[in-house]
Write a protein that holds these residues in place. Structure first.
Motif, PDB file in Angstrom:
ATOM      1  N   HIS A 181       0.642  -1.493   0.132  1.00 31.95           N
ATOM      2  CA  HIS A 181      -0.035   0.076  -0.076  1.00 31.95           C
ATOM      3  C   HIS A 181       1.571   1.186   0.294  1.00 31.95           C
ATOM      4  N   ARG A 222      -2.360   4.012  -3.933  1.00 37.15           N
ATOM      5  CA  ARG A 222      -2.164   2.678  -5.043  1.00 37.15           C
ATOM      6  C   ARG A 222      -1.813   1.489  -3.349  1.00 37.15           C
ATOM      7  N   HIS A 223      -2.858   0.338  -4.655  1.00 41.04           N
ATOM      8  CA  HIS A 223      -2.491  -0.276  -4.221  1.00 41.04           C
ATOM      9  C   HIS A 223      -1.397  -1.522  -5.210  1.00 41.04           C
ATOM     10  N   LEU A 224      -0.395  -1.956  -4.636  1.00 42.60           N
ATOM     11  CA  LEU A 224       0.420  -2.755  -5.614  1.00 42.60           C
ATOM     12  C   LEU A 224       0.467  -3.819  -4.937  1.00 42.60           C
ATOM     13  N   VAL A 225       0.936  -5.438  -6.845  1.00 41.34           N
ATOM     14  CA  VAL A 225       0.813  -6.512  -5.942  1.00 41.34           C
ATOM     15  C   VAL A 225       1.453  -6.788  -6.960  1.00 41.34           C
ATOM     16  N   VAL A 226       2.980  -6.990  -6.425  1.00 39.06           N
ATOM     17  CA  VAL A 226       4.254  -7.524  -7.077  1.00 39.06           C
ATOM     18  C   VAL A 226       4.819  -8.732  -7.188  1.00 39.06           C
ATOM     19  N   THR A 281      13.285  -7.207  -0.454  1.00 33.48           N
ATOM     20  CA  THR A 281      13.599  -6.786  -1.401  1.00 33.48           C
ATOM     21  C   THR A 281      12.328  -5.628  -1.981  1.00 33.48           C
ATOM     22  N   ASP A 322      12.758  -2.732  -1.103  1.00 35.21           N
ATOM     23  CA  ASP A 322      13.956  -2.089  -1.210  1.00 35.21           C
ATOM     24  C   ASP A 322      13.240  -1.098  -3.115  1.00 35.21           C
ATOM     25  N   MET A 323      12.857  -2.334  -3.911  1.00 37.00           N
ATOM     26  CA  MET A 323      11.526  -1.935  -4.804  1.00 37.00           C
ATOM     27  C   MET A 323      10.977  -0.588  -4.431  1.00 37.00           C
ATOM     28  N   LYS A 374      13.310   2.861  -4.836  1.00 36.02           N
ATOM     29  CA  LYS A 374      14.256   3.702  -5.163  1.00 36.02           C
ATOM     30  C   LYS A 374      13.129   3.872  -6.440  1.00 36.02           C
ATOM     31  N   LEU A 375      11.583   2.940  -6.239  1.00 34.89           N
ATOM     32  CA  LEU A 375      11.262   3.195  -7.368  1.00 34.89           C
ATOM     33  C   LEU A 375       9.722   3.473  -7.074  1.00 34.89           C
ATOM     34  N   LEU A 376       9.308   2.855  -6.387  1.00 37.40           N
ATOM     35  CA  LEU A 376       7.767   2.347  -6.723  1.00 37.40           C
ATOM     36  C   LEU A 376       7.067   3.872  -6.146  1.00 37.40           C
ATOM     37  N   LEU A 436      11.895  -1.923 -13.318  1.00 35.17           N
ATOM     38  CA  LEU A 436      11.895  -2.524 -12.126  1.00 35.17           C
ATOM     39  C   LEU A 436      13.546  -3.760 -12.342  1.00 35.17           C
ATOM     40  N   PHE A 473      15.992  -5.237 -10.571  1.00 36.37           N
ATOM     41  CA  PHE A 473      15.019  -6.354  -9.830  1.00 36.37           C
ATOM     42  C   PHE A 473      14.987  -7.669 -10.939  1.00 36.37           C
ATOM     43  N   ASP A 513       5.939  -9.895 -12.188  1.00 36.27           N
ATOM     44  CA  ASP A 513       4.464  -9.332 -12.892  1.00 36.27           C
ATOM     45  C   ASP A 513       4.149  -8.270 -11.842  1.00 36.27           C
ATOM     46  N   HIS A 545       1.070  -6.005 -10.728  1.00 37.91           N
ATOM     47  CA  HIS A 545      -0.224  -5.182 -10.960  1.00 37.91           C
ATOM     48  C   HIS A 545      -0.292  -3.662 -10.042  1.00 37.91           C
ATOM     49  N   GLY A 574      -2.814  -0.929  -8.293  1.00 35.98           N
ATOM     50  CA  GLY A 574      -4.406  -0.528  -8.463  1.00 35.98           C
ATOM     51  C   GLY A 574      -4.162   0.167  -7.706  1.00 35.98           C
ATOM     52  N   ARG A 575      -5.550   0.582  -7.383  1.00 42.14           N
ATOM     53  CA  ARG A 575      -5.518   1.766  -6.304  1.00 42.14           C
ATOM     54  C   ARG A 575      -6.544   1.549  -4.259  1.00 42.14           C
ATOM     55  N   HIS A 576      -5.884   1.941  -3.913  1.00 43.00           N
ATOM     56  CA  HIS A 576      -5.607   1.503  -2.375  1.00 43.00           C
ATOM     57  C   HIS A 576      -7.235   2.740  -1.420  1.00 43.00           C
TER      58      HIS A 576
END
Lengths: 85, 85
Positions: free
Chosen positions: A9, A43-47, A60, A63-64, A67-69, B28, B33, B38, B40, B42-44
């Motif tokens: 999140h 934002r909700h990210l699924v990695v 990891t 770290d992402m 650095k980026l997200l 990434l 990395f 993968d 995804h 989305g929104r939180h």
């Protein structure tokens, strides 16, 4: 190596302006949802990634984020969950 | 009436193109990395509202998602949590 799914999140820091949240709050009130007090939009990210174990996957992902997200100046992030695929 | 905080995840439907997720995956990998498979995006959303009980808060939030917050043609939403403030 196993595959993991890490949910993250990312939200605007508390206390900073959140114009998108304000706009959504106003739109909901206009639609008749008078009980809504406040909305925060993040934002909700699924990695999905390969890692040796859940702790490595979480490390990891942090770290992402750094650095980026996420933008650490205006956003906070938290690792919501780590699950094995 | 109590005040509740409802967390909602809105994500692109599985199987539909997710160009933002693809772009983040590529970025990434470019950053080194290599283990990421993968992503995804989305929104939180966190909605604070007054309601009689947690079930009513969740019901109202589902209604908000269907009417404004999510686009049911291309997105799925789920109520992640309902907590009392």
């Amino acid at each position: 190596m196993s595959r993991f799914r890490v949910a993250v999140h990312i939200a605007p820091r508390r206390g900073l302006l959140d114009p998108q949240g304000k706009a959504v709050t106003d739109a909901l009130r206009t639609l008749g949802f008078a009980s809504v007090q406040d909305v925060h939009v993040g934002r909700h990210l699924v990695v999905e990634m390969d890692a040796a174990d859940p702790a490595a996957a979480e490390r990891t992902t942090r770290d992402m984020c750094n650095k980026l997200l996420a933008n650490p100046v205006i956003e906070d992030f938290e690792i919501a969950s780590v699950s094995t695929l």
